[in-house]
Write a protein that holds these residues in place. Structure first.
Motif, PDB file in Angstrom:
ATOM      1  N   GLU A   1       0.821  -1.208   0.000  1.00 52.35           N
ATOM      2  CA  GLU A   1       0.000   0.000   0.000  1.00 52.35           C
ATOM      3  C   GLU A   1       0.855   1.258   0.000  1.00 52.35           C
ATOM      4  N   PHE A   2       2.137   1.128   0.266  1.00 48.09           N
ATOM      5  CA  PHE A   2       3.017   2.286   0.347  1.00 48.09           C
ATOM      6  C   PHE A   2       3.684   2.613  -0.976  1.00 48.09           C
ATOM      7  N   ARG A   3       3.546   1.737  -1.965  1.00 48.58           N
ATOM      8  CA  ARG A   3       4.094   1.995  -3.273  1.00 48.58           C
ATOM      9  C   ARG A   3       3.049   2.628  -4.154  1.00 48.58           C
ATOM     10  N   GLY A   4       3.460   3.522  -5.026  1.00 45.17           N
ATOM     11  CA  GLY A   4       2.519   4.197  -5.895  1.00 45.17           C
ATOM     12  C   GLY A   4       1.877   3.265  -6.905  1.00 45.17           C
ATOM     13  N   VAL A   5       0.748   3.683  -7.425  1.00 45.92           N
ATOM     14  CA  VAL A   5       0.024   2.909  -8.427  1.00 45.92           C
ATOM     15  C   VAL A   5       0.182   3.634  -9.759  1.00 45.92           C
ATOM     16  N   ARG A   6       0.518   2.888 -10.784  1.00 48.49           N
ATOM     17  CA  ARG A   6       0.658   3.499 -12.109  1.00 48.49           C
ATOM     18  C   ARG A   6      -0.699   3.969 -12.607  1.00 48.49           C
ATOM     19  N   MET A   7      -0.676   5.097 -13.268  1.00 49.72           N
ATOM     20  CA  MET A   7      -1.925   5.677 -13.726  1.00 49.72           C
ATOM     21  C   MET A   7      -2.318   5.200 -15.104  1.00 49.72           C
ATOM     22  N   GLY A   8      -1.417   4.562 -15.817  1.00 44.77           N
ATOM     23  CA  GLY A   8      -1.740   4.106 -17.163  1.00 44.77           C
ATOM     24  C   GLY A   8      -1.872   5.278 -18.113  1.00 44.77           C
ATOM     25  N   ASN A   9      -2.882   5.253 -18.953  1.00 45.57           N
ATOM     26  CA  ASN A   9      -3.090   6.324 -19.919  1.00 45.57           C
ATOM     27  C   ASN A   9      -3.996   7.430 -19.383  1.00 45.57           C
ATOM     28  N   GLU A  10      -4.443   7.287 -18.168  1.00 43.83           N
ATOM     29  CA  GLU A  10      -5.357   8.268 -17.599  1.00 43.83           C
ATOM     30  C   GLU A  10      -4.624   9.574 -17.304  1.00 43.83           C
ATOM     31  N   LYS A  11      -5.175  10.672 -17.780  1.00 36.30           N
ATOM     32  CA  LYS A  11      -4.575  11.985 -17.557  1.00 36.30           C
ATOM     33  C   LYS A  11      -5.445  12.747 -16.569  1.00 36.30           C
ATOM     34  N   PRO A  12      -4.917  13.005 -15.373  1.00 36.30           N
ATOM     35  CA  PRO A  12      -5.736  13.694 -14.382  1.00 36.30           C
ATOM     36  C   PRO A  12      -5.908  15.172 -14.732  1.00 36.30           C
ATOM     37  N   VAL A  13      -6.939  15.754 -14.166  1.00 40.68           N
ATOM     38  CA  VAL A  13      -7.143  17.198 -14.272  1.00 40.68           C
ATOM     39  C   VAL A  13      -6.141  17.848 -13.327  1.00 40.68           C
ATOM     40  N   VAL A  14      -5.428  18.853 -13.795  1.00 45.85           N
ATOM     41  CA  VAL A  14      -4.422  19.512 -12.966  1.00 45.85           C
ATOM     42  C   VAL A  14      -4.952  20.876 -12.557  1.00 45.85           C
ATOM     43  N   VAL A  15      -5.009  21.087 -11.231  1.00 43.72           N
ATOM     44  CA  VAL A  15      -5.453  22.358 -10.673  1.00 43.72           C
ATOM     45  C   VAL A  15      -4.296  22.938  -9.888  1.00 43.72           C
ATOM     46  N   MET A  16      -3.950  24.196 -10.190  1.00 44.55           N
ATOM     47  CA  MET A  16      -2.870  24.855  -9.469  1.00 44.55           C
ATOM     48  C   MET A  16      -3.452  25.907  -8.538  1.00 44.55           C
ATOM     49  N   LEU A  17      -3.018  25.876  -7.294  1.00 48.71           N
ATOM     50  CA  LEU A  17      -3.433  26.860  -6.294  1.00 48.71           C
ATOM     51  C   LEU A  17      -2.251  27.770  -6.023  1.00 48.71           C
ATOM     52  N   LYS A  18      -2.450  29.049  -6.292  1.00 48.60           N
ATOM     53  CA  LYS A  18      -1.394  30.034  -6.063  1.00 48.60           C
ATOM     54  C   LYS A  18      -1.919  31.056  -5.079  1.00 48.60           C
ATOM     55  N   SER A  19      -1.119  31.366  -4.077  1.00 52.84           N
ATOM     56  CA  SER A  19      -1.522  32.330  -3.062  1.00 52.84           C
ATOM     57  C   SER A  19      -0.998  33.706  -3.431  1.00 52.84           C
ATOM     58  N   THR A  20      -1.889  34.687  -3.447  1.00 56.05           N
ATOM     59  CA  THR A  20      -1.503  36.068  -3.725  1.00 56.05           C
ATOM     60  C   THR A  20      -1.967  36.941  -2.568  1.00 56.05           C
ATOM     61  N   SER A  21      -1.635  38.215  -2.639  1.00 53.48           N
ATOM     62  CA  SER A  21      -2.061  39.130  -1.580  1.00 53.48           C
ATOM     63  C   SER A  21      -3.578  39.310  -1.573  1.00 53.48           C
ATOM     64  N   LYS A  22      -4.231  39.048  -2.699  1.00 50.04           N
ATOM     65  CA  LYS A  22      -5.690  39.173  -2.791  1.00 50.04           C
ATOM     66  C   LYS A  22      -6.400  37.895  -2.376  1.00 50.04           C
ATOM     67  N   GLY A  23      -5.664  36.839  -2.111  1.00 45.55           N
ATOM     68  CA  GLY A  23      -6.268  35.563  -1.724  1.00 45.55           C
ATOM     69  C   GLY A  23      -5.861  34.462  -2.670  1.00 45.55           C
ATOM     70  N   ALA A  24      -6.569  33.366  -2.594  1.00 47.77           N
ATOM     71  CA  ALA A  24      -6.248  32.200  -3.417  1.00 47.77           C
ATOM     72  C   ALA A  24      -6.618  32.439  -4.873  1.00 47.77           C
ATOM     73  N   THR A  25      -5.736  32.007  -5.760  1.00 45.15           N
ATOM     74  CA  THR A  25      -5.970  32.087  -7.197  1.00 45.15           C
ATOM     75  C   THR A  25      -5.810  30.680  -7.764  1.00 45.15           C
ATOM     76  N   TYR A  26      -6.725  30.275  -8.634  1.00 44.90           N
ATOM     77  CA  TYR A  26      -6.725  28.922  -9.193  1.00 44.90           C
ATOM     78  C   TYR A  26      -6.450  28.991 -10.684  1.00 44.90           C
ATOM     79  N   TYR A  27      -5.667  28.009 -11.161  1.00 40.50           N
ATOM     80  CA  TYR A  27      -5.346  27.923 -12.577  1.00 40.50           C
ATOM     81  C   TYR A  27      -5.589  26.496 -13.050  1.00 40.50           C
ATOM     82  N   MET A  28      -6.118  26.390 -14.250  1.00 43.89           N
ATOM     83  CA  MET A  28      -6.291  25.085 -14.903  1.00 43.89           C
ATOM     84  C   MET A  28      -5.846  25.237 -16.347  1.00 43.89           C
TER      85      MET A  28
END
Length: 140
Positions: free
Chosen positions: A46-73
């Motif tokens: 259970e401690f070893r990673g699982v290969r994802m195969g051809n599945e491409k996950p959705v990537v969400v980036m969280l960046k912190s700015t002085s105005k608050g959280a900003t999200y990028y996709m």
């Protein structure tokens, strides 16, 4: 008769040369020796990673700015109000239930947990691979 009456430790020099020669032969024999490898197959864990195969996950980036959280996709900025719907739509288009999040190192735990709560409501699997160091990057 060039050797003095009390030669001291001069008689040790041939012995020292012999020891150095033996050491060199042992070291070279180890390098030249043919090594054989044994393949070891570890049991699943259970401690070893699982290969994802051809599945491409959705990537969400969280960046912190002085105005608050900003999200990028996909390099495009997404407002917090539209984030849930955008993630749902992108996940359905890709046919995946996995979302990888990239969290800026300056982001607070509350901002990170807010993103995780949004993803949990959507019943998606969260992959948190690494934290990004955004210091000095102005392209986003």
């Amino acid at each position: 008769m060039s050797v003095p009456e009390r030669p001291g430790w001069i008689f040790v020099l041939p012995g020292f040369d012999f020891v150095v020669l033996l050491l060199a032969l042992v070291m070279l024999a180890g390098v030249v020796a043919q090594e054989s490898y044994v393949e070891i197959k570890l049991p699943p864990s259970e401690f070893r990673g699982v290969r994802m195969g051809n599945e491409k996950p959705v990537v969400v980036m969280l960046k912190s700015t002085s105005k608050g959280a900003t999200y990028y996709m996909g390099g495009a900025r997404v407002t917090e109000e539209n984030l849930e719907e955008t993630i749902r739509k992108t996940a359905n288009e890709r046919g995946t239930r996995r979302v990888a999040i990239e969290v800026d190192q300056d982001a607070t735990m509350n901002e990170r947990f807010a993103l995780i709560n949004i993803l949990t409501k959507l019943n998606l699997e969260i992959l948190e691979g690494y934290r990004r160091d955004e210091a000095g990057r102005e392209d986003l």
